[in-house]
Design a protein around this motif. Sequence first.
Motif, PDB file in Angstrom:
ATOM      1  N   SER A 191       0.817  -1.218   0.000  1.00 41.63           N
ATOM      2  CA  SER A 191       0.000   0.000   0.000  1.00 41.63           C
ATOM      3  C   SER A 191       0.847   1.262   0.000  1.00 41.63           C
ATOM      4  O   SER A 191       0.312   2.361   0.194  1.00 41.63           O
ATOM      5  N   SER A 192       2.142   1.130  -0.224  1.00 46.22           N
ATOM      6  CA  SER A 192       3.008   2.307  -0.226  1.00 46.22           C
ATOM      7  C   SER A 192       2.782   3.159  -1.468  1.00 46.22           C
ATOM      8  O   SER A 192       2.375   2.655  -2.527  1.00 46.22           O
ATOM      9  N   THR A 193       3.039   4.440  -1.323  1.00 47.14           N
ATOM     10  CA  THR A 193       2.875   5.358  -2.455  1.00 47.14           C
ATOM     11  C   THR A 193       3.753   4.953  -3.626  1.00 47.14           C
ATOM     12  O   THR A 193       3.322   4.973  -4.782  1.00 47.14           O
ATOM     13  N   THR A 194       4.981   4.555  -3.340  1.00 45.97           N
ATOM     14  CA  THR A 194       5.913   4.177  -4.403  1.00 45.97           C
ATOM     15  C   THR A 194       5.381   3.023  -5.226  1.00 45.97           C
ATOM     16  O   THR A 194       5.395   3.065  -6.465  1.00 45.97           O
ATOM     17  N   LEU A 195       4.863   1.977  -4.562  1.00 47.12           N
ATOM     18  CA  LEU A 195       4.393   0.808  -5.292  1.00 47.12           C
ATOM     19  C   LEU A 195       3.135   1.124  -6.092  1.00 47.12           C
ATOM     20  O   LEU A 195       2.967   0.674  -7.224  1.00 47.12           O
ATOM     21  N   ILE A 196       2.220   1.905  -5.518  1.00 45.45           N
ATOM     22  CA  ILE A 196       0.988   2.245  -6.227  1.00 45.45           C
ATOM     23  C   ILE A 196       1.302   3.078  -7.467  1.00 45.45           C
ATOM     24  O   ILE A 196       0.767   2.835  -8.560  1.00 45.45           O
ATOM     25  N   VAL A 197       2.177   4.075  -7.308  1.00 47.25           N
ATOM     26  CA  VAL A 197       2.565   4.900  -8.461  1.00 47.25           C
ATOM     27  C   VAL A 197       3.243   4.043  -9.526  1.00 47.25           C
ATOM     28  O   VAL A 197       2.985   4.188 -10.729  1.00 47.25           O
ATOM     29  N   LEU A 198       4.101   3.125  -9.094  1.00 48.58           N
ATOM     30  CA  LEU A 198       4.774   2.237 -10.033  1.00 48.58           C
ATOM     31  C   LEU A 198       3.773   1.353 -10.771  1.00 48.58           C
ATOM     32  O   LEU A 198       3.864   1.187 -11.992  1.00 48.58           O
ATOM     33  N   ALA A 199       2.808   0.786 -10.043  1.00 49.03           N
ATOM     34  CA  ALA A 199       1.829  -0.110 -10.664  1.00 49.03           C
ATOM     35  C   ALA A 199       0.966   0.626 -11.679  1.00 49.03           C
ATOM     36  O   ALA A 199       0.723   0.131 -12.793  1.00 49.03           O
ATOM     37  N   VAL A 200       0.490   1.817 -11.319  1.00 47.00           N
ATOM     38  CA  VAL A 200      -0.374   2.565 -12.232  1.00 47.00           C
ATOM     39  C   VAL A 200       0.403   3.003 -13.472  1.00 47.00           C
ATOM     40  O   VAL A 200      -0.092   2.892 -14.601  1.00 47.00           O
ATOM     41  N   ASN A 201       1.615   3.476 -13.278  1.00 41.48           N
ATOM     42  CA  ASN A 201       2.391   3.931 -14.432  1.00 41.48           C
ATOM     43  C   ASN A 201       2.838   2.767 -15.314  1.00 41.48           C
ATOM     44  O   ASN A 201       2.948   2.935 -16.534  1.00 41.48           O
ATOM     45  N   LEU A 202       3.067   1.597 -14.722  1.00 38.46           N
ATOM     46  CA  LEU A 202       3.347   0.432 -15.559  1.00 38.46           C
ATOM     47  C   LEU A 202       2.125   0.052 -16.376  1.00 38.46           C
ATOM     48  O   LEU A 202       2.240  -0.339 -17.547  1.00 38.46           O
ATOM     49  N   ALA A 203       0.928   0.178 -15.776  1.00 36.45           N
ATOM     50  CA  ALA A 203      -0.301  -0.105 -16.525  1.00 36.45           C
ATOM     51  C   ALA A 203      -0.456   0.856 -17.703  1.00 36.45           C
ATOM     52  O   ALA A 203      -0.827   0.450 -18.819  1.00 36.45           O
ATOM     53  N   ILE A 204      -0.164   2.138 -17.480  1.00 32.73           N
ATOM     54  CA  ILE A 204      -0.252   3.125 -18.558  1.00 32.73           C
ATOM     55  C   ILE A 204       0.825   2.858 -19.611  1.00 32.73           C
ATOM     56  O   ILE A 204       0.564   2.926 -20.824  1.00 32.73           O
ATOM     57  N   PHE A 205       2.042   2.549 -19.148  1.00 29.03           N
ATOM     58  CA  PHE A 205       3.101   2.199 -20.083  1.00 29.03           C
ATOM     59  C   PHE A 205       2.717   0.979 -20.922  1.00 29.03           C
ATOM     60  O   PHE A 205       2.948   0.942 -22.139  1.00 29.03           O
ATOM     61  N   THR A 206       2.130  -0.039 -20.285  1.00 31.48           N
ATOM     62  CA  THR A 206       1.732  -1.253 -21.002  1.00 31.48           C
ATOM     63  C   THR A 206       0.729  -0.929 -22.097  1.00 31.48           C
ATOM     64  O   THR A 206       0.820  -1.447 -23.221  1.00 31.48           O
ATOM     65  N   ASP A 207      -0.230  -0.066 -21.774  1.00 26.05           N
ATOM     66  CA  ASP A 207      -1.232   0.320 -22.777  1.00 26.05           C
ATOM     67  C   ASP A 207      -0.586   1.012 -23.967  1.00 26.05           C
ATOM     68  O   ASP A 207      -0.841   0.652 -25.124  1.00 26.05           O
ATOM     69  N   ILE A 208       0.260   2.014 -23.694  1.00 22.72           N
ATOM     70  CA  ILE A 208       0.912   2.746 -24.780  1.00 22.72           C
ATOM     71  C   ILE A 208       1.867   1.842 -25.551  1.00 22.72           C
ATOM     72  O   ILE A 208       1.916   1.848 -26.793  1.00 22.72           O
ATOM     73  N   PHE A 209       2.643   1.043 -24.826  1.00 29.64           N
ATOM     74  CA  PHE A 209       3.612   0.145 -25.450  1.00 29.64           C
ATOM     75  C   PHE A 209       2.908  -0.863 -26.359  1.00 29.64           C
ATOM     76  O   PHE A 209       3.329  -1.089 -27.503  1.00 29.64           O
ATOM     77  N   TYR A 210       1.848  -1.459 -25.865  1.00 21.92           N
ATOM     78  CA  TYR A 210       1.110  -2.451 -26.644  1.00 21.92           C
ATOM     79  C   TYR A 210       0.482  -1.814 -27.874  1.00 21.92           C
ATOM     80  O   TYR A 210       0.487  -2.382 -28.977  1.00 21.92           O
ATOM     81  N   TYR A 211      -0.068  -0.605 -27.700  1.00 20.13           N
ATOM     82  CA  TYR A 211      -0.683   0.103 -28.835  1.00 20.13           C
ATOM     83  C   TYR A 211       0.346   0.367 -29.924  1.00 20.13           C
ATOM     84  O   TYR A 211       0.111   0.079 -31.107  1.00 20.13           O
TER      85      TYR A 211
END
Length: 534
Positions: free
Chosen positions: A30-50
């Motif tokens: 539940s740390s800020t670092t992990l949540i920010v990392l998870a959300v930004n990886l999700a956004i990166f995955t979307d852009i990367f896959y596109y």
Amino acid sequence: MGFFGDARQFLSGTRKDSKSKPPCLLSIRSSTTLIVLAVNLAIFTDIFYYALVIPVIPFSLTVQVGIPEDQVQHWTSILLACYSVALFVGSPFAGIYADLTSSRRWPLLIGLVALAGSTLLLCFGNSIGLLVLGRILQGLSAAIVWSVGCALLVDTMESAVGVAMGYVGISMSVGLLIAPVVGGSVYSAAGYYAVYYIAFGVVAVDILLRLFMIEKKVARQWIDEAESSSTPGERASQTNDVEAGNLNVVSGREGGEKPVEVSEIGAPTSEVREKENNRIQSPDAGEGQVERANTTARDSVTPSNRTGMVRSIKILLRSPRMLAALWGLFTEAGIMMGFDATLALFVQRTFEWNSTAAGLLFLAIFLPGFISPLVGWIADRFGAKWPSFFGFCFCIPLLVCLRFVTESTIQHKVLLAFILAMLGTALAFANVPLMAELTYVIDAKAAEQPGIFGDKGVYGLGYGLYTMAFALGGTVGPLWGGYVVESAGWGTMTWSFAIWAASGLVVTYFWLGGQPTTTEDTAAGRQEGPAVNR
């Protein structure tokens, strides 16, 4: 029932019962670092896959489906349009669902299902219908990731919303930078399926992080219990932690949470409870007041004055600040995506460059995106208006000057790279503050009229509207740029984009807001409102 209860607790984050043990590694997950990392990886995955699958779509059409060569461009355009339409239509619904549900985790997991289905269909689909369905699922997955992910970042980063949106800008830049290079290289070296194997690998890491992450408001279910059982001395220490801004503070931006052990900033728990008891025992206390006081102990609250989602949409769309921010985002997305569609063809015709050299040129326009967190910090300090105004103001002369790149000489190549680098910087200044402005608008409305957006807030809806604007700009920009380049030339396209940027400049100057509402202002506004905290 035990298995299903455990599964429900794992997926939604809601406690199975009062005796449920906290999840393993709760503080880390539940740390800020992990949540920010998870959300930004999700956004990166979307852009990367596109960006990864775009170059192989023509191959899918000809080899996998058997479309004739003369129809490949037609069906490629249709498949690109399917993604944009699904993104545009799905974004507000994803945001609304995220605001209505008790946790942002559910919609993010639903997005994973759509993403996995899209990857399988695009990889193994052997009919045009399956490819269309795959692109629609990809668009719906992106709608969920962007709407819900940005709202979760706002919940997590609290007063540093601009910085959070800056991290999103970095994720976009990295995805757009490396995906075409990786996709083209892997396709040339290992073939069609190897490209999707990379996509499967990135999606697998994304799945693991989304499942591992725990929202802060979910973690409070166990943290609050530990606090309530602590000694008076420990509670005093925890109160100091709250005043220092640690996890247990009641954030004005985190909707849908139950009030933790401190419901009024700086007031000890015992005082707050005494006030609540007095309110309940007062002979003037009405039935509604008693109900509101009792609901403060529950995870999910449903106040009688909860604003309907339709009314919330009307409130946001009637705000000049919100409309100005959405127009600016539409403009910025259109200009950026317009260059995606036209730049490679321009340098191929003008400089006779191959696709690899043209791809490297995109480094100039995307690398400045790494300054996005700094731009977001400026927006958090001084508001979105002037950084965004500077960005659009800087864009206009740069777009006009691109018309002077006409010859295949070293001087013109250097000039093009320099202008594109400056343009990337200008677009970062235009984009990031506008993304943060959506939160500033919602916070300002909530501070003016406490409780106007109900108990869970509308950050998901706000970023659903952002994704709609981005999708619309991403559709209009390539069509505009491609049509103008073919009919009137590169120079005409660049100055027409300059006029478009000028419209963003005007809207930003006259209607964008000033300094953002602070967390303390929002919290104070709520204390003056209904007794139920969000």
